[in-house]
Design a protein around this motif. Structure first.
Motif, PDB file in Angstrom:
ATOM      1  N   GLY A  98      61.141 134.632  15.168  1.00  0.00           N
ATOM      2  CA  GLY A  98      61.560 135.403  14.351  1.00  0.00           C
ATOM      3  C   GLY A  98      60.468 135.839  13.217  1.00  0.00           C
ATOM      4  N   VAL A  99      59.641 134.960  12.682  1.00  0.00           N
ATOM      5  CA  VAL A  99      58.596 135.494  12.038  1.00  0.00           C
ATOM      6  C   VAL A  99      57.459 136.387  12.693  1.00  0.00           C
ATOM      7  CG1 VAL A  99      56.490 134.593  10.638  1.00  0.00           C
ATOM      8  CG2 VAL A  99      58.768 133.219  10.716  1.00  0.00           C
ATOM      9  N   MET A 102      59.215 139.955  12.906  1.00  0.00           N
ATOM     10  CA  MET A 102      59.386 140.742  11.828  1.00  0.00           C
ATOM     11  C   MET A 102      57.919 141.281  11.414  1.00  0.00           C
ATOM     12  SD  MET A 102      62.438 140.728  10.465  1.00  0.00           S
ATOM     13  CE  MET A 102      61.959 141.088   8.768  1.00  0.00           C
ATOM     14  N   ARG A 105      57.074 144.000  13.604  1.00  0.00           N
ATOM     15  CA  ARG A 105      57.651 145.523  13.269  1.00  0.00           C
ATOM     16  C   ARG A 105      57.147 145.654  11.830  1.00  0.00           C
ATOM     17  NH1 ARG A 105      64.089 144.296  12.538  1.00  0.00           N
ATOM     18  NH2 ARG A 105      63.842 146.353  11.894  1.00  0.00           N
ATOM     19  N   ALA A 106      56.905 145.047  10.830  1.00  0.00           N
ATOM     20  CA  ALA A 106      56.189 145.549   9.431  1.00  0.00           C
ATOM     21  C   ALA A 106      54.895 146.063   9.986  1.00  0.00           C
ATOM     22  CB  ALA A 106      56.002 144.463   8.686  1.00  0.00           C
ATOM     23  N   LEU A 185      56.591 140.986   1.519  1.00  0.00           N
ATOM     24  CA  LEU A 185      56.703 141.098   2.839  1.00  0.00           C
ATOM     25  C   LEU A 185      56.605 139.912   3.554  1.00  0.00           C
ATOM     26  CD1 LEU A 185      56.630 142.877   5.448  1.00  0.00           C
ATOM     27  CD2 LEU A 185      54.458 143.240   5.287  1.00  0.00           C
ATOM     28  N   HIS A 188      59.721 137.738   3.285  1.00  0.00           N
ATOM     29  CA  HIS A 188      60.527 138.051   3.808  1.00  0.00           C
ATOM     30  C   HIS A 188      60.527 137.922   5.509  1.00  0.00           C
ATOM     31  CE1 HIS A 188      63.479 142.036   4.636  1.00  0.00           C
ATOM     32  NE2 HIS A 188      64.467 140.868   4.895  1.00  0.00           N
ATOM     33  N   CYS A 189      59.513 137.952   5.899  1.00  0.00           N
ATOM     34  CA  CYS A 189      59.039 137.436   7.310  1.00  0.00           C
ATOM     35  C   CYS A 189      59.344 135.959   7.633  1.00  0.00           C
ATOM     36  CB  CYS A 189      57.741 137.948   7.705  1.00  0.00           C
ATOM     37  SG  CYS A 189      57.247 139.631   8.004  1.00  0.00           S
ATOM     38  N   TRP A 192      63.124 135.276   7.336  1.00  0.00           N
ATOM     39  CA  TRP A 192      63.934 136.375   7.997  1.00  0.00           C
ATOM     40  C   TRP A 192      65.313 136.161   8.160  1.00  0.00           C
ATOM     41  CZ3 TRP A 192      66.413 134.922  12.530  1.00  0.00           C
ATOM     42  CH2 TRP A 192      65.764 133.818  13.247  1.00  0.00           C
ATOM     43  N   GLY A 198      67.134 140.862   2.281  1.00  0.00           N
ATOM     44  CA  GLY A 198      67.083 142.297   2.219  1.00  0.00           C
ATOM     45  C   GLY A 198      67.520 142.774   0.916  1.00  0.00           C
TER      46      GLY A 198
END
Length: 400
Positions: A98-99, A102, A105-106, A185, A188-189, A192, A198
């Protein structure tokens, strides 16, 4: 692996607590110290996360009794432990995947945004003009951030508004806001999976913009009307990347214009708000730090006891199936707190030669042990013991 999962769980809990506290106290902080204090209050979140990982000092004056080494052999069945190790591996793999997703994607979104601006041309006012407008004006970049404006910048704003917009973006750079966005950021990663991730990110960026507005207008409140008109002129722009400070987010217009009308706070109100924030950080940070490994009360030094605690029954740990299949052996040092009834009240791993492999098996076995409690003045007292456990592939005794 158990330690990492436990750390993630505790950090998630305190991240949730920080988000709820900041949401509840935000109206009061705005009333006392304005947008600047509300934005400054976000320091609470990294402070609590730091407190979770900051180690506690060792207990003072508590002597630990060493017990003979307990040897665990592969002949002991390990069905439950093998499942525990495999399940933990799956959880960590899912978290790591997941990290990575994310972060990817960023990075892709940032790269697309930069490429969508097209070639940049230096302007006389020190900013850079893009050939297309994916969400400008904005302060773009981290190590060397640049103020980038769109191709219609001169026609969209008049001279006074252009000066205010550029002053706004330069204020972001002078106060290190791109680094704050990068830290946001990263959190958030890493988290996630957090349901409030969010929501928290949007509110952080909202307070960041409000604080920047307040800084720009602090020296010249008469520019308030021009500033509001500049915000209205850019209402069709919809930014979409994290590591950039945009002139306006689509959901902030009404609140930002309303905040422009508020006057400057007095020193009494501002000081009260700062004291409130300092007390919140110290109090919550201290609780998070002290609560990461709560020590049991009433632990006495065994040397002062009339009778030391002795083991009545010690169940040998189950040898993890995966460790046996991979021919892994090792030592684990346990810290066992024996209660007044002779049962372990707290079991922790203090050291391990192969961290994460045998920890769960040793802790699970130690919780089943029974002891004869220590006595002091004829009364049973709690005692801390050191228990070495060896996981050996043969019966030659403890590992060196």
């Amino acid at each position: 692996m158990n330690e990492l999962v436990d750390l993630l769980l505790r950090a998630t809990v305190w991240m949730t607590i920080a988000s709820v506290l900041l949401a509840c106290l935000r109206p009061l902080l705005l009333r006392l110290g304005g947008a600047a204090l509300a934005y400054r209050s976000w320091v609470l979140m990294p402070l609590l996360l730091l407190a979770v990982v900051l180690p506690l000092p060792p207990l003072v004056g508590v002597e630990r009794i060493p017990l003979p080494t307990l040897v665990a052999l592969p002949s002991v069945a390990a069905g439950v432990q093998a499942f525990s190790l495999d399940g933990m591996s799956v959880l960590l793999f899912a978290w790591g995947a997941g990290v990575a997703v994310m972060l990817a994607r960023a990075c892709i979104a940032q790269r697309r945004f930069v490429r969508a601006m097209g070639p940049l041309q230096r302007r006389d006012d020190g900013s850079w003009q893009a050939t297309s407008d994916p969400g400008l004006p904005a302060l773009v970049g981290l190590l060397r951030p640049r103020v980038v404006v769109g191709p219609a910048f001169d026609s969209m704003f008049d001279a006074r508004q252009r000066a205010l917009v550029l002053r706004h973006e330069h204020s972001h750079r002078e106060h290190g806001d791109p680094w704050g966005n990068a830290a946001l950021l990263l959190l958030h990663c890493l988290f996630w999976f957090h349901p409030l991730g969010g929501w928290t990110a949007r509110r952080f960026q909202r307070d960041q913009e409000l604080a920047c507005d307040a800084r720009v207008l602090a020296d010249d409140p008469a520019q308030c009307r021009s500033y509001a008109m500049a915000l209205l002129a850019a209402q069709g722009v919809h930014p979409g990347v994290a590591v950039a400070c945009h002139w306006r987010g689509p959901s902030q217009l009404k609140e930002r214009i309303a905040m422009l009308k508020q006057g400057k706070r007095g020193w009494v109100s501002t000081t009260s708000g700062q004291l409130l924030l300092a007390g919140l950080c110290i109090g919550a940070g201290g609780i998070a730090w002290a609560g990461q490994a709560v020590q049991p009360p009433h632990i006495v030094a065994p040397a002062s006891a009339d009778r030391q605690a002795t083991a009545i029954q010690r169940v040998a740990p189950a040898y993890p199936k995966e460790a046996f299949e991979r021919s892994i052996a090792g030592n684990v040092m346990l810290r066992v707190v024996v209660g007044t009834d002779g049962t372990p009240t707290d079991v922790r791993v203090t050291s391990a030669t192969v961290p994460g492999v045998f920890d769960a098996a040793a802790v699970q076995a130690a919780r089943q042990w029974t002891f004869q409690p220590a006595l002091k003045d004829g009364v049973a007292v709690a005692t801390t013991l050191q228990v070495p456990v060896t996981f050996s592939l043969d019966n030659d005794g403890p590992l060196p």
